[in-house]
Design a protein around this motif. Sequence first.
Motif, PDB file in Angstrom:
ATOM      1  N   LEU A 115       1.145  -1.141  -0.124  1.00 40.13           N
ATOM      2  CA  LEU A 115      -0.173   0.224  -0.200  1.00 40.13           C
ATOM      3  C   LEU A 115       0.657   1.160   0.172  1.00 40.13           C
ATOM      4  N   ARG A 116       1.743   1.057   0.520  1.00 42.07           N
ATOM      5  CA  ARG A 116       3.203   1.946   0.509  1.00 42.07           C
ATOM      6  C   ARG A 116       4.361   1.700  -0.344  1.00 42.07           C
ATOM      7  N   PRO A 117       4.576   3.181  -0.959  1.00 39.82           N
ATOM      8  CA  PRO A 117       6.165   2.589  -1.818  1.00 39.82           C
ATOM      9  C   PRO A 117       6.809   2.480  -0.627  1.00 39.82           C
ATOM     10  N   GLN A 118       7.619   1.710  -1.169  1.00 37.93           N
ATOM     11  CA  GLN A 118       9.072   1.226  -0.069  1.00 37.93           C
ATOM     12  C   GLN A 118      10.161   1.972  -0.588  1.00 37.93           C
ATOM     13  N   TYR A 119      11.224   1.342   0.624  1.00 39.96           N
ATOM     14  CA  TYR A 119      12.219   2.114   0.129  1.00 39.96           C
ATOM     15  C   TYR A 119      12.731   1.973  -1.406  1.00 39.96           C
ATOM     16  N   GLN A 120      13.238   0.865  -1.667  1.00 35.62           N
ATOM     17  CA  GLN A 120      13.193   1.070  -3.310  1.00 35.62           C
ATOM     18  C   GLN A 120      13.146   1.750  -3.933  1.00 35.62           C
ATOM     19  N   LEU A 121      12.649   1.959  -3.974  1.00 36.35           N
ATOM     20  CA  LEU A 121      11.438   2.837  -5.249  1.00 36.35           C
ATOM     21  C   LEU A 121      12.146   4.066  -5.118  1.00 36.35           C
ATOM     22  N   PHE A 122      12.286   4.314  -3.879  1.00 34.64           N
ATOM     23  CA  PHE A 122      12.832   6.392  -4.297  1.00 34.64           C
ATOM     24  C   PHE A 122      14.248   6.389  -4.185  1.00 34.64           C
ATOM     25  N   LEU A 123      15.631   4.781  -3.630  1.00 35.34           N
ATOM     26  CA  LEU A 123      16.443   4.608  -4.100  1.00 35.34           C
ATOM     27  C   LEU A 123      16.300   4.685  -5.857  1.00 35.34           C
ATOM     28  N   ALA A 124      15.715   4.032  -6.443  1.00 33.81           N
ATOM     29  CA  ALA A 124      16.237   3.809  -7.784  1.00 33.81           C
ATOM     30  C   ALA A 124      15.490   4.849  -8.630  1.00 33.81           C
ATOM     31  N   VAL A 125      14.839   5.537  -7.921  1.00 29.46           N
ATOM     32  CA  VAL A 125      14.752   7.376  -8.763  1.00 29.46           C
ATOM     33  C   VAL A 125      15.352   7.748  -8.847  1.00 29.46           C
ATOM     34  N   LEU A 126      15.735   7.840  -7.121  1.00 21.23           N
ATOM     35  CA  LEU A 126      17.337   8.812  -7.085  1.00 21.23           C
ATOM     36  C   LEU A 126      19.196   8.730  -8.362  1.00 21.23           C
ATOM     37  N   ALA A 127      18.880   7.417  -7.850  1.00 20.85           N
ATOM     38  CA  ALA A 127      20.010   7.060  -8.819  1.00 20.85           C
ATOM     39  C   ALA A 127      19.919   7.492 -10.547  1.00 20.85           C
ATOM     40  N   ALA A 128      18.510   6.632 -10.854  1.00 22.76           N
ATOM     41  CA  ALA A 128      18.309   7.343 -12.339  1.00 22.76           C
ATOM     42  C   ALA A 128      17.911   8.901 -12.754  1.00 22.76           C
ATOM     43  N   LEU A 129      17.901   9.012 -11.786  1.00 17.31           N
ATOM     44  CA  LEU A 129      17.686  11.195 -11.529  1.00 17.31           C
ATOM     45  C   LEU A 129      19.070  11.462 -12.016  1.00 17.31           C
ATOM     46  N   GLU A 130      19.747  10.786 -10.956  1.00 23.27           N
ATOM     47  CA  GLU A 130      21.666  11.571 -10.598  1.00 23.27           C
ATOM     48  C   GLU A 130      22.410  10.931 -12.318  1.00 23.27           C
ATOM     49  N   LEU A 131      22.148   9.897 -11.957  1.00 20.64           N
ATOM     50  CA  LEU A 131      23.298   8.990 -13.693  1.00 20.64           C
ATOM     51  C   LEU A 131      22.325   9.733 -14.880  1.00 20.64           C
ATOM     52  N   LYS A 132      21.218   9.506 -14.744  1.00 15.75           N
ATOM     53  CA  LYS A 132      20.398   9.919 -16.316  1.00 15.75           C
ATOM     54  C   LYS A 132      20.807   8.670 -16.761  1.00 15.75           C
ATOM     55  N   ARG A 133      20.116   7.401 -16.098  1.00 13.03           N
ATOM     56  CA  ARG A 133      20.619   5.928 -16.638  1.00 13.03           C
ATOM     57  C   ARG A 133      19.148   5.117 -16.465  1.00 13.03           C
ATOM     58  N   SER A 134      18.331   4.130 -17.000  1.00 14.07           N
ATOM     59  CA  SER A 134      17.943   3.426 -16.114  1.00 14.07           C
ATOM     60  C   SER A 134      18.076   2.641 -15.015  1.00 14.07           C
ATOM     61  N   VAL A 135      17.730   2.243 -14.246  1.00 19.31           N
ATOM     62  CA  VAL A 135      17.932   1.311 -12.726  1.00 19.31           C
ATOM     63  C   VAL A 135      16.853   0.977 -12.419  1.00 19.31           C
ATOM     64  N   ARG A 136      17.638  -0.897 -12.064  1.00 18.86           N
ATOM     65  CA  ARG A 136      16.877  -1.683 -11.046  1.00 18.86           C
ATOM     66  C   ARG A 136      17.667  -1.641 -10.085  1.00 18.86           C
ATOM     67  N   VAL A 137      15.891  -1.700  -8.599  1.00 18.69           N
ATOM     68  CA  VAL A 137      16.683  -1.925  -7.575  1.00 18.69           C
ATOM     69  C   VAL A 137      15.536  -3.028  -7.341  1.00 18.69           C
TER      70      VAL A 137
END
Length: 745
Positions: free
Chosen positions: A250-272
């Motif tokens: 029901l709630r977003p879990q922390y892997q979502l935050f971490l994957a988005v953070l990395a994708a935006l910073e690296l400008k790459r697609s990321v899977r966690v």
Amino acid sequence: MQHTKGLIGTPQNRVDGRAKVTGQAKYAAEFDTPDLTYGIVISSSIAKGRIASIDASAALAVPGVLNVFTHENRPRTALLDRSFRDEVAPPGSPFRPLYDAEVKYSGQPVALVVAEAFEIAAYAASLVEVAYTVETHMTDLDISRREAYLPPKKRSGVNPPPSPTGDPEGAYAQAPVKVQGEYRIAIEHHNPMEPFASTVVYEQDGTLTIHDKTQGAQNSQGYVSNVFGLSKDQVRVISPFVGGAFGVGLRPQYQLFLAVLAALELKRSVRVVLTRDQMFTLGYRPQAIQTISLGANPDGTLQSIIHDAVQVTSTFEDYQESIVNWSNLLYHCDNVKLTYQLAQVDTYTPCDMRAPGAATGVTALETAMDELAYAAGIDPIALRLKNYTETDEPDKKSFSSKELRACYQLGAERFGWSRRNPEPRSMREGRELVGWGMATGVWEAMMAKTAARAVLTRDGRLEVSCATADIGTGTYTILTQIAAETTGLRMEDVTTKIGDSSLPRSPVEGGSWTAASAGTAVQTACQSLREQLFKLARQMDASPLANASFEQATFADGEIHLTNDASARVTFAAAMQAGGVEQVEADGKSGPSLMDAARYAGYTHSAIFAEVRVDEELGIVRVTRIVNAVAAGTILNPKTARSQIMGGVVFGIGMALEEESMLDHNLGRFMNHNFGEYHVPVNADIYDIDVIFVSEHEDKLNPMGIKGVGEIGIVGTAAAIGNAIYHATGKRIREYPITLDKLLG
């Protein structure tokens, strides 16, 4: 107006079944994209303290490693609490991954290693050195309950206990028959088959397409948008299939935050993807200690109900459930006192787990009611009927419908309850003691604001869409049934799209409200579509329907004909061709009726009967028979609904006998964080489960009379098993799960 009959209420195969069994159904970690990178989460090894230092130099030196994200180098995002809140967040300050050096719980993510390959990231993660300054933690409810408190803010959707009525303490003191006990429910983790995963696809224009394991695509979308300062148009979350969730999604879990953070910073697609061990660092059904005192007359009439509960929460959020409220809902009593408190521990925040609150509170209540039945010398069913109520007494509302009496009757007949010898330890077969027990179940019948869209093309294909989820409950199938029957098409001609944030608005999938909410929205959209089709058909040259009213028409087999003259007909395709349109589109909405909500209380009810066999020497318990009689209004699909009740019963067997997340209070860490040591029921544990759907006419909660069945199957099941164990052995165990050491002790 009429339409095709025969789909709603019939057992239909899952429309997504073939995709799932052939591997065509893709889950969050299975969506591939070019130049994908992989993230590995590093978890804290302490329960409370601060990160003194992180040395990632060795990891960064590994070829293929792109970055190691920590609180020291993360992008400056999400500094405000409000930006982290999600659709179901309890009061408090939501956890912010990599926010600062503070460690709030064992297993907290402290770093994310991102590399070109999964194996490289995993190896590099093993090279990161983290040093901590350790502080004293507290994870023991027996100690932390000394500082328990009333939640200062109410959690949305969770009603606090009602005010006391009468003189509960005085009535209990004077009651001729009384029982009192402390009941404990252990921490349980959800353990869905699919672990939490997010595949964040970084598009060339800077937008994100996110494949997330979630029970609410739009909830995850809103979370990402708020946290990272993006517009909703820049974030699309897709989650067509969910490999189990039971509330933890029901709630977003922390892997979502971490994957988005990395994708935006690296400008790459990321899977966690989280490991099974890390799945035990997420929310869980919180431990609860309950005290119940019941006073009654010799004939079993309740004179006093006193139900107190204290439940764990985290140090940063006040997670709340309705635990004690059920005691004043199920039975009539003039003297009632219900209290509920929270106690903080140094773990992550608990979260909703199948029938949150009810699975905990009703287990204790129904165990106490069984004790009262023995104390008064009354049959357990007779005791419940003696105190049966036709109204929601705290809110002074009539039930919209209630067929609990029929549940008791039909369940008892199917189970053979009349053959029960009430004396404990009186039934045996060989070396096994045989016990029969029963309990009542109850859960809310809710509805939430939901939207849907229906699009019919000239080739006779209908697509219905809604952003809701299917966590294995059969949502695809029932929405397809509703759409097909409403428009007069075959199920094969209908495609249902869900689990996509770009689709019409829907709340998270939970609370057993999805069938009523999304189902009504789809039906409303299809009804509107029918009206458009009928209008086109009437406007045709020489239309056989030109002088007919909408109420005189039947929609069936892809055409419209007069109800009293089947020869006067127009096909959908002909009506659309004559109108010069390639497709017809309509929107629908649903939501609770405020007027009916003010007058009626809506609940599903059940009666659960359990047979156990207990090895007298070894204490091993087998649950050999369960009969669960459920009154849940209109049953859209008996096949998928039966599966939901069976799944809930299996959940209840686990709660009764096996499931327990064990905290080492010295370390503040869950020790059995794997499937080898956290026990859940397997095939060999499950014998005969018989589900009865009791006929119940519901006409107040929603147009189709739907009550959800996702949660009701677990409520009361653990109590019925515990009561059967007492009947078999004469030992009353008030601490769940009932493991053999407690029986032998």
